[in-house]
Design an enzyme around this catalytic site. Structure first.
Site, PDB file in Angstrom:
ATOM      1  N   ARG A   1       0.821  -1.224   0.000  1.00 58.51           N
ATOM      2  CA  ARG A   1       0.000   0.000   0.000  1.00 58.51           C
ATOM      3  C   ARG A   1       0.846   1.261   0.000  1.00 58.51           C
ATOM      4  O   ARG A   1       0.446   2.281  -0.564  1.00 58.51           O
ATOM      5  CB  ARG A   1      -0.964  -0.009   1.185  1.00 58.51           C
ATOM      6  CG  ARG A   1      -2.073  -1.004   0.951  1.00 58.51           C
ATOM      7  CD  ARG A   1      -3.139  -0.930   2.001  1.00 58.51           C
ATOM      8  NE  ARG A   1      -4.267  -1.729   1.572  1.00 58.51           N
ATOM      9  CZ  ARG A   1      -5.137  -2.301   2.385  1.00 58.51           C
ATOM     10  NH1 ARG A   1      -5.017  -2.166   3.685  1.00 58.51           N
ATOM     11  NH2 ARG A   1      -6.140  -3.003   1.903  1.00 58.51           N
TER      12      ARG A   1
ATOM     13  N   LYS B   1     -19.792 -14.940   2.163  1.00 56.89           N
ATOM     14  CA  LYS B   1     -20.932 -14.056   2.462  1.00 56.89           C
ATOM     15  C   LYS B   1     -21.767 -13.807   1.212  1.00 56.89           C
ATOM     16  O   LYS B   1     -21.505 -12.908   0.425  1.00 56.89           O
ATOM     17  CB  LYS B   1     -20.431 -12.737   3.048  1.00 56.89           C
ATOM     18  CG  LYS B   1     -19.924 -12.894   4.464  1.00 56.89           C
ATOM     19  CD  LYS B   1     -19.488 -11.562   5.015  1.00 56.89           C
ATOM     20  CE  LYS B   1     -18.094 -11.622   5.580  1.00 56.89           C
ATOM     21  NZ  LYS B   1     -17.002 -11.285   4.684  1.00 56.89           N
TER      22      LYS B   1
ATOM     23  N   GLY C   1      -8.707  -8.030  -0.855  1.00 56.09           N
ATOM     24  CA  GLY C   1      -9.038  -9.008   0.183  1.00 56.09           C
ATOM     25  C   GLY C   1      -8.415 -10.364  -0.051  1.00 56.09           C
ATOM     26  O   GLY C   1      -7.263 -10.476  -0.476  1.00 56.09           O
TER      27      GLY C   1
ATOM     28  N   GLY D   1     -13.646  -3.925  -0.660  1.00 55.96           N
ATOM     29  CA  GLY D   1     -15.010  -3.417  -0.524  1.00 55.96           C
ATOM     30  C   GLY D   1     -15.338  -2.391  -1.596  1.00 55.96           C
ATOM     31  O   GLY D   1     -16.429  -2.400  -2.176  1.00 55.96           O
TER      32      GLY D   1
END
Ligand code: AMP
Length: 404
Positions: free
Chosen positions: A37, A198, A351, A374
């Site tokens: 990052r 999910k 992720g 996300g």
């Protein structure tokens, strides 16, 4: 088109730069275990420094729950950044307090100040107006390059952007370009590979891709709700009972859509997650009553490979099994390899799938490894991102004032 840092005059200006410095760290030693990052933010940081801006960097790190917690300090990130850039980097021990203000006052053009973790202040996540105003008072211009937090409406991603002239950095600009191309004009066939547990997170993505993709391959825990909805025997596999009816109507809808939905045909199963028994393979519609599906099986891997190999564009989000356990990681690792080796344009959402691809050693072969799980999912769902919505569109005056 959103305004980027190239569209505005940043020379000699104080720029509040929101980055995603939420790096994995050993919180005892402060050792940063993955610098990706930071590395990915360097293009924007260096550009601003070269332009002679005073660069005030802000970010969150971890979940300190709105109070100071030294193990989530950004100090180690500031030290790491100093090793990677030529400009002088100073660390402020607060965010909008006296230390930040005096260090910003002492800055020369082209220098950097890194502020302490934004989430040490509970007002950050509340998108508090007072906190947004205090942040805005530190700078002349606001730049957001924290793609990973663009789906959040926080003071540093939303509130402050409304109070200052604003722009996006190179990282967000690239993410938006890539995802918009995938959704509007992809090289075909467009193959989406979706996994994970999910189901509620992925349903809107599947729905949005039904008329855009050519094939949607479904693996991971969520596949079992689909298989059960189709009348299959799934044993003790993860099933979201509340979503069965929804998935049924959804499977019906998919018959008239552009995309073909492809479910696993076989599965690697066991009696529970950490059973010491040898895993057993079952066909999808006939999993033993005592067994649960924990990975896609070899026939499914082959089937999915055949689609990925032919793809003009391949989009992957979510693991194919409980990949944290090596016994059930084969499906995910194989898909990582096929996506990386695909001749088409490859996109991997953040992720778990991004870390699986990096761990498998194929990370460098992916055309676009998204920096936001996300945020990229939200865009694939067809949603817009608050942190991007709030940024001004590029205007004629921007170009004129830049050329003055
Ligand atoms: P998500 O956050 O929805 O992308 O889900 C990621 C998680 O899904 C990972 O921690 C996996 O272990 C889990 N997962 C993948 N496949 C399965 C499965 N067949 N059964 C239960 N959990 C799974």
């Amino acid at each position: 088109m959103k305004r980027t840092i190239k569209d505005i005059d940043v020379k000699g200006k104080k720029v509040l730069l929101r980055l995603d410095f939420n790096v994995p760290m050993n919180t005892k030693t402060g050792h940063i275990t993955d610098k990706t990052r930071i590395m990915e933010s360097l293009a924007t940081i260096n550009y601003l420094c070269e332009q002679g801006s005073k660069v005030i960097i802000c970010s969150h790190l971890g979940r300190p729950n709105g109070a100071r917690d030294d193990k989530y300090s950004l100090a180690p990130v500031a030290s790491e950044l100093q090793k990677l850039v030529k400009s002088k980097v100073t660390f402020a021990t607060d965010t909008v307090g006296e230390d930040a203000k005096s260090k910003i006052k002492a800055m020369d053009d082209g220098e950097i100040v890194v502020l302490e973790n934004l989430r040490f202040d509970a007002r950050e996540e509340e998108n508090d107006e007072g906190f947004s105003k205090e942040l805005a008072s530190l700078a002349d211009i606001y730049v957001n390059d924290a793609f990973g937090t663009c789906h959040r409406k926080h003071a540093s991603t939303y509130g402050v952007a409304r109070l200052l002239p604003n722009a996006i950095g190179f990282l967000i600009s690239k993410e938006l370009k890539v995802i918009s191309r995938i959704l509007s004009n992809p090289d075909r066939p467009l193959v989406a590979v979706l996994g994970g547990a999910k189901i509620k997170d992925k349903i809107p993505v599947i729905e949005n891709l039904l008329d855009k993709a050519d094939t949607i391959l479904i693996g991971g825990g969520m596949a079992y709700t689909f298989l059960k909805a189709e009348g299959g025997k799934v044993g003790k596999s993860l099933v979201d009972e509340e979503k069965i009816d929804m998935v049924k109507s959804f499977l019906e809808k998919s018959k008239n859509s552009r995309a073909e939905l492809v479910l696993p045909v076989d599965n690697v199963c066991n009696v529970d997650f950490d059973s010491k028994l040898k895993p057993k393979k079952f066909a999808s519609m006939a999993i033993g009553d005592e067994y649960m599906g924990l990975d896609i099986g070899p026939k499914t891997i082959k089937l999915f490979k055949s689609y990925i190999k032919r793809a003009g564009t391949v989009v992957w989000n979510g693991p194919m099994g409980v990949f944290e356990n090596p016994l059930y990681a084969r499906g995910t690792n194989k898909i990582a390899k096929y996506v990386a080796k695909s001749k088409g344009f490859s996109f991997v959402g953040g992720g778990d799938s991004a870390s699986a691809v990096v761990k498998s050693g194929y990370g460098k072969m992916i055309d676009h490894l998204s920096t936001g799980g996300g945020a990229s999912l939200a865009l694939l769902e067809g949603k817009s991102l608050p942190g991007v919505d709030v940024i001004s569109e590029v205007q004629e005056e921007d170009k004129l004032s830049k050329n003055e």
